[in-house]
Every structure is written in C-alpha cells, then in structure tokens.
Scaffold this motif. Sequence first.
Motif, PDB file in Angstrom:
ATOM      1  N   GLN A  43       0.824  -1.200   0.000  1.00 39.07           N
ATOM      2  CA  GLN A  43       0.000   0.000   0.000  1.00 39.07           C
ATOM      3  C   GLN A  43       0.857   1.249   0.000  1.00 39.07           C
ATOM      4  O   GLN A  43       1.856   1.345   0.678  1.00 39.07           O
ATOM      5  CB  GLN A  43      -1.036  -0.004   1.114  1.00 39.07           C
ATOM      6  CG  GLN A  43      -0.574   0.045   2.535  1.00 39.07           C
ATOM      7  CD  GLN A  43      -0.181  -1.299   3.104  1.00 39.07           C
ATOM      8  OE1 GLN A  43       0.180  -2.225   2.381  1.00 39.07           O
ATOM      9  NE2 GLN A  43      -0.217  -1.396   4.405  1.00 39.07           N
ATOM     10  N   GLU A  44       0.441   2.168  -0.827  1.00 39.68           N
ATOM     11  CA  GLU A  44       1.167   3.426  -0.966  1.00 39.68           C
ATOM     12  C   GLU A  44       0.543   4.448  -0.030  1.00 39.68           C
ATOM     13  O   GLU A  44      -0.550   4.248   0.469  1.00 39.68           O
ATOM     14  CB  GLU A  44       1.067   3.912  -2.414  1.00 39.68           C
ATOM     15  CG  GLU A  44       1.643   2.956  -3.428  1.00 39.68           C
ATOM     16  CD  GLU A  44       3.128   2.659  -3.200  1.00 39.68           C
ATOM     17  OE1 GLU A  44       3.834   3.528  -2.668  1.00 39.68           O
ATOM     18  OE2 GLU A  44       3.551   1.546  -3.547  1.00 39.68           O
ATOM     19  N   TRP A  49      -5.329   4.167  -2.668  1.00 38.02           N
ATOM     20  CA  TRP A  49      -4.997   2.746  -2.560  1.00 38.02           C
ATOM     21  C   TRP A  49      -6.228   1.921  -2.181  1.00 38.02           C
ATOM     22  O   TRP A  49      -6.512   0.891  -2.768  1.00 38.02           O
ATOM     23  CB  TRP A  49      -3.889   2.543  -1.510  1.00 38.02           C
ATOM     24  CG  TRP A  49      -3.692   1.111  -1.184  1.00 38.02           C
ATOM     25  CD1 TRP A  49      -3.020   0.200  -1.927  1.00 38.02           C
ATOM     26  CD2 TRP A  49      -4.209   0.395  -0.061  1.00 38.02           C
ATOM     27  NE1 TRP A  49      -3.093  -1.044  -1.330  1.00 38.02           N
ATOM     28  CE2 TRP A  49      -3.813  -0.945  -0.188  1.00 38.02           C
ATOM     29  CE3 TRP A  49      -4.980   0.776   1.047  1.00 38.02           C
ATOM     30  CZ2 TRP A  49      -4.149  -1.920   0.753  1.00 38.02           C
ATOM     31  CZ3 TRP A  49      -5.322  -0.196   1.983  1.00 38.02           C
ATOM     32  CH2 TRP A  49      -4.903  -1.522   1.827  1.00 38.02           C
ATOM     33  N   LYS A  50      -6.998   2.407  -1.205  1.00 39.10           N
ATOM     34  CA  LYS A  50      -8.177   1.653  -0.752  1.00 39.10           C
ATOM     35  C   LYS A  50      -9.255   1.597  -1.823  1.00 39.10           C
ATOM     36  O   LYS A  50      -9.982   0.615  -1.925  1.00 39.10           O
ATOM     37  CB  LYS A  50      -8.745   2.259   0.523  1.00 39.10           C
ATOM     38  CG  LYS A  50      -7.908   1.920   1.728  1.00 39.10           C
ATOM     39  CD  LYS A  50      -8.545   2.401   3.018  1.00 39.10           C
ATOM     40  CE  LYS A  50      -7.622   2.078   4.174  1.00 39.10           C
ATOM     41  NZ  LYS A  50      -7.968   2.809   5.386  1.00 39.10           N
ATOM     42  N   TYR A  52      -8.714   1.365  -5.058  1.00 40.89           N
ATOM     43  CA  TYR A  52      -8.333   0.289  -5.982  1.00 40.89           C
ATOM     44  C   TYR A  52      -8.521  -1.079  -5.342  1.00 40.89           C
ATOM     45  O   TYR A  52      -8.971  -2.021  -6.002  1.00 40.89           O
ATOM     46  CB  TYR A  52      -6.886   0.463  -6.453  1.00 40.89           C
ATOM     47  CG  TYR A  52      -6.744   1.626  -7.399  1.00 40.89           C
ATOM     48  CD1 TYR A  52      -7.382   1.610  -8.642  1.00 40.89           C
ATOM     49  CD2 TYR A  52      -6.011   2.750  -7.042  1.00 40.89           C
ATOM     50  CE1 TYR A  52      -7.277   2.691  -9.507  1.00 40.89           C
ATOM     51  CE2 TYR A  52      -5.901   3.838  -7.899  1.00 40.89           C
ATOM     52  CZ  TYR A  52      -6.540   3.803  -9.138  1.00 40.89           C
ATOM     53  OH  TYR A  52      -6.445   4.866  -9.998  1.00 40.89           O
TER      54      TYR A  52
END
Length: 130
Positions: A43-44, A49-50, A52
């Motif tokens: 996770q970035e 991120w969430k 995607y």
Amino acid sequence: SKMKKKAYICFDYDNDFELKECLVAQAKNPDSPFTISDVSIKQEIQSNWKFYARQKIRNADIIIVLCGKHTNTAKGVAAELSITQEERKPYFLLCGRRDEKVTKPINALNTDKIHKWTWDNLKILINGGR
C-alpha cells in the motif's frame, strides 16, 4: 467443467510474499477450483490505494487471507479485510506457516478459524465449506 472461482489474495506484503507465490503456483494446478484474480499490493501513502483495493475485492468471488506471523500488525491486510466485510464477500483465513504460530488480522471475527493449508482443504474452502 465448473467455473473456477476468482480469488483475491490478502497477505502481509512485508513478511509473507513467498506464501503468496506458493498459492499462485497452486492455482495453476490442473484440478484447481480457483484462479487468482488479484493480490494485495504494497500500500502506498496515497489515499486512493483503498479505492483500488475495493474494486479488486468487489470483482473477486472469494477472498483468501493468508495468515503469517505478523498478520496482526499488517495494516494493509486489516484494511482489505474491512473492505471484504463491508462488501459482504466470502473469505477465509489460511494458515501460511506450518511450523510457527500465525496471527489473524486484528479485525478478523472471533468465529474466523485459521484453516490448515492443504490442497484438499483449499478445495473445500474455495467451494464454500467452512
């Protein structure tokens, strides 16, 4: 032949990468009841991120949560499990280490058992047995 289930693999990116690779390899067995549709990403920091992860989880038929030694501290796994629960997707916890104690994601339910990782077990779990 029956349609293969699309599985999303949730795992502790920093500690259990090779377990994920094992599962990906098993999915390629001729008698495998599942294909890997997607896997956790590292996770970035960016907030999307969430977003995607949610799309990928939504598109999967089943979520496999690989449990390793440090799964209880893996923030990404906890986030993905939250999304899985919100989306009401079926999931199960799989014991990734034979020789060591493994941990559940912090937000796993008390009723979520950590299942032994055997090929026979995997087939039963993928097909909805718990």
